[in-house]
Write an enzyme that holds these catalytic residues in place. Sequence first.
Site, short mmCIF file in Angstrom:
data_model
loop_
_atom_site.label_atom_id
_atom_site.label_comp_id
_atom_site.label_asym_id
_atom_site.label_seq_id
_atom_site.Cartn_x
_atom_site.Cartn_y
_atom_site.Cartn_z
N ASP A 183 -0.39 5.32 1.15
CA ASP A 183 -0.35 5.96 2.61
C ASP A 183 -0.79 5.15 3.68
O ASP A 183 -1.07 4.07 4.06
CB ASP A 183 -1.90 6.71 2.14
CG ASP A 183 -2.29 7.60 1.31
OD1 ASP A 183 -0.98 8.50 0.61
OD2 ASP A 183 -3.06 7.39 -0.17
N ASP B 252 0.65 -1.03 0.23
CA ASP B 252 0.32 0.28 -0.20
C ASP B 252 1.15 1.18 -0.39
O ASP B 252 2.24 1.63 0.17
CB ASP B 252 -0.98 -0.28 1.29
CG ASP B 252 -1.67 1.30 1.77
OD1 ASP B 252 -2.38 2.03 0.86
OD2 ASP B 252 -1.68 1.80 2.31
#
Length: 255
Positions: free
Chosen positions: A21, A19
């Site tokens: 963020d 991922d």
Amino acid sequence: MASQSAHIPNDRRFLIFFDFDETIVDETSDDMVVQTAPGQHLPTWLKDTYQPGRYNEYMQRVLAYLAEQGVTESDIRNVMEKLPATPGMLTLFQFLRTRPQQDFEVVLLSDANTFFIESWLRRAGARQLFHRIFTNPATFNRDGRLVMRPFHSHDCQRCPDNMCKQVVVREYVARRTQERGRPYQRVFYVGDGANDFCPALALGPRDVAFPRRDFPMHRLITETHEAMPGEFKAVTVPWATAEDVVQRLRKLVVE
């Protein structure tokens, strides 16, 4: 949207998803772009347009507002380039770079957008590490506005309308397994958020989920183990610093 990249070799032993963020960077890029707004905040009328499950549409309105206020491409890029990496993440990147070439196929899967992610990766010198990037496409139009579009549509009730990461993981692993003619030895997923729990459900018992400790992904995995034993199949290794991920990967690559 999958960013364009060179042909991926079919000899990699492991597949690792990241991922962006709060996983690669220690902030949420959508929140940080607000720093470019007048007074570094958004008007209440704009914030009140947010609807659950429709965050992508909300961010499209935020980006349109920023353009109307005179925010430029370089203003946004400057903010993204300054996002701090999460603790230990650059060490993890260096570990992946220095492994034998046939070890890791590296994929980024994020509900941010291409411009935010590419800006940070290029500044950090990490773009070449990633074989594929799956995220919401975003480009500047002739008026200088960053126009973002949804990544895809899906039927998952757990995820926001514009992206189900589990759909992406399942389709990618299936396609690459067919292209390679064999499965990966293990699949790894490094994340933090609630939308990282859904793709981690697709992992098998030899695979490893790396949820950021005490973040939503970690809490959801823990709750699932308690409420529905056996539903979540992957080995779970929480991390406080990405060096925790390095330590586990060091052991797994020699098994």
